[in-house]
Design an enzyme around this catalytic site. Structure first.
Site, PDB file in Angstrom:
ATOM      1  N   GLY A 238      18.677  83.783 115.011  1.00  0.00           N
ATOM      2  CA  GLY A 238      17.664  83.483 116.010  1.00  0.00           C
ATOM      3  C   GLY A 238      18.181  83.699 117.414  1.00  0.00           C
ATOM      4  O   GLY A 238      19.381  83.904 117.622  1.00  0.00           O
ATOM      5  N   GLY A 240      18.728  82.815 121.679  1.00  0.00           N
ATOM      6  CA  GLY A 240      19.006  81.703 122.575  1.00  0.00           C
ATOM      7  C   GLY A 240      20.437  81.208 122.532  1.00  0.00           C
ATOM      8  O   GLY A 240      21.290  81.720 121.814  1.00  0.00           O
ATOM      9  N   CYS A 266      24.502  83.841 111.471  1.00  0.00           N
ATOM     10  CA  CYS A 266      24.366  84.180 112.886  1.00  0.00           C
ATOM     11  C   CYS A 266      24.148  82.921 113.737  1.00  0.00           C
ATOM     12  O   CYS A 266      25.075  82.153 113.943  1.00  0.00           O
ATOM     13  CB  CYS A 266      23.253  85.206 113.073  1.00  0.00           C
ATOM     14  SG  CYS A 266      23.339  86.053 114.670  1.00  0.00           S
ATOM     15  N   HIS A 361      25.360  89.556 109.563  1.00  0.00           N
ATOM     16  CA  HIS A 361      24.120  89.595 108.791  1.00  0.00           C
ATOM     17  C   HIS A 361      24.344  90.196 107.407  1.00  0.00           C
ATOM     18  O   HIS A 361      24.246  91.420 107.231  1.00  0.00           O
ATOM     19  CB  HIS A 361      23.060  90.418 109.541  1.00  0.00           C
ATOM     20  CG  HIS A 361      22.551  89.747 110.768  1.00  0.00           C
ATOM     21  ND1 HIS A 361      21.411  88.975 110.777  1.00  0.00           N
ATOM     22  CD2 HIS A 361      23.048  89.700 112.023  1.00  0.00           C
ATOM     23  CE1 HIS A 361      21.215  88.490 112.000  1.00  0.00           C
ATOM     24  NE2 HIS A 361      22.196  88.919 112.760  1.00  0.00           N
ATOM     25  N   GLU A 363      22.365  90.101 104.909  1.00  0.00           N
ATOM     26  CA  GLU A 363      21.135  90.684 104.356  1.00  0.00           C
ATOM     27  C   GLU A 363      21.008  92.149 104.773  1.00  0.00           C
ATOM     28  O   GLU A 363      20.487  92.974 104.050  1.00  0.00           O
ATOM     29  CB  GLU A 363      19.911  89.877 104.792  1.00  0.00           C
ATOM     30  CG  GLU A 363      19.383  90.141 106.172  1.00  0.00           C
ATOM     31  CD  GLU A 363      20.264  89.600 107.283  1.00  0.00           C
ATOM     32  OE1 GLU A 363      20.042  89.982 108.443  1.00  0.00           O
ATOM     33  OE2 GLU A 363      21.178  88.792 107.003  1.00  0.00           O
TER      34      GLU A 363
END
Length: 402
Positions: A238, A240, A266, A361, A363
């Site tokens: 995500g 921020g 992450c 990551h 995936e």
């Protein structure tokens, strides 16, 4: 200036003039670069790029157009898009529209025909910063006067910075949903995934392993999680600054207290680090691409991995350390994975709790797939923890004190 002119203005005053690409207008955000040679559609639809202008270092972008199968979320999330040489027309049997048309359809302001190599070198030297892309009516004021570089720079410097930004709530799902297990009569495990900006491929990878995944929005409580009787909890990628995710860190501590198996990717890795009591910090220009070498210290194997992060965990690289939070209540922790380019922490493993995470990551749509085994490791962790029974809300368990 020509009606097709676009201007990219960096926070430090450097400007690049090129051609409008995608929608015209203005956009501002943190400007970052992605070194992937493939996967531009997955990049565009990755919610982790929310409020960021993405520079593609690959010189030719858009060859295969856009299709309906490779999206990672419900929309394009990048704030702006920068390419050197866009494809004139797509060439793929799967393509349903051109990349340029896709950007126009979703209102994404971009710029092409600039020296992205020089821009990338500048960002590597100076660090990522705020920037703006301006084209069309955004280059003139209400009276028709051409806006000056100083005018455009003032718009850029008025934009919010990424440090301290709490953005997961802006990209999360509005309603819970479930991704069912595949290829099994009954799920081998049930996972609750907190959507901090989750990508479509993540619950898909779990489903391929026979796992049912309940995806919950940011703001969900521990009661919401426990009501689904999970065998494991997952925190996604995500956007921020992880230091701003106060609620999510508190929720994760509730999960750790109950010894529910946990896996984070992450942003989820950064939040595990903060829940354990470690700090996080902003990288100078971050890791974004599909070619980062990472070592799994458990096996000594080097993986080529996909990354998209601008923050990292500040934990001791060598040996075991005791998690600093609350006098060491979560026990011992090791850095399980490390980036071989710059020694950034790329994974954490708790030795006294069933919890681990990675910064990259696994995936990995559109590849590479070197780290897909981590989903198997999560399934194995849930299986081994399940043999001892699931902690209840009334009787949370704690790690041994150290």
């Amino acid at each position: 200036m020509s009606e097709h002119t676009a201007v990219l203005v960096l926070e430090d005053g450097r400007t690049f003039t090129g051609l409008a690409y995608g929608a015209t207008g203005r956009t501002v955000g943190e400007i970052v670069f992605n070194t992937g040679m493939t996967g531009y559609q997955e990049t565009l639809t990755d919610p982790s790029y929310h409020r960021q202008i993405v520079v593609m270092t690959a010189p030719h972008v858009g060859n295969t157009g856009i299709n309906e199968e490779d999206v990672e979320s419900r929309r394009i999330w990048v704030a702006g898009y920068v390419v050197r040489d866009p494809a004139i027309r797509p060439s793929s049997w799967r393509s349903t529209r051109s990349l340029a048309d896709g950007l126009v359809d979703e209102g994404i302001v971009g710029i092409s025909d600039i020296d992205t190599r020089a821009l990338t070198r500048h960002l590597r030297d100076r660090g990522v910063m705020r920037a703006g892309i301006f084209s069309g009516d955004a280059l003139v004021d209400a009276s028709g006067r051409q806006r000056t570089s100083e005018d455009l720079l003032a718009v850029v410097t008025a934009a919010p910075v990424m440090s301290g930004a709490d953005l997961a709530g802006e990209v999360t799902t509005s309603e819970p949903y479930t991704v069912e297990a595949q290829g099994v009569d009954a799920p081998v495990a049930t996972v609750v995934a907190l959507d901090l900006g989750i990508k479509t491929m993540t619950p898909q990878r779990l489903a391929e392993r026979g796992v049912r995944t309940h995806v919950l929005p940011v703001g969900s409580s521990v009661q919401d999680v426990l009501a689904l009787r999970p065998d494991g909890v997952f925190f996604s990628n995500g956007p921020g600054d992880p230091s701003a995710a106060v609620h999510e860190v508190a929720l994760l501590r509730e999960v750790l207290d109950r010894r529910i198996p946990f896996f984070g990717i992450c942003y989820g890795n950064q939040l595990l680090g903060r829940a354990l009591g470690y700090g996080t910090y902003k990288l100078t220009f971050g890791h974004r691409g599909v070619n980062q070498p990472v070592m799994d210290r458990r096996t000594g194997k080097v993986e080529i991995t996909a990354h998209n992060h601008g923050f990292a965990v500040d934990a001791p690289l060598d040996g075991e350390s005791v998690a600093p939070h609350d006098g060491g209540r979560y026990g011992r922790v090791v850095v399980s994975h490390v980036d071989l380019n710059d020694d950034v922490v790329e994974g954490l493993e708790c030795l006294d709790l069933p919890a681990f995470s990675v910064q990259y990551h696994p995936e990995a749509a559109a590849g590479p797939h070197d780290a897909a085994y981590l989903f198997d490791r999560f399934v194995e962790l849930m299986s081994s923890a399940g043999s001892t029974g699931s902690p209840t809300e009334e009787s949370p368990a704690h790690a041994p004190s150290h």
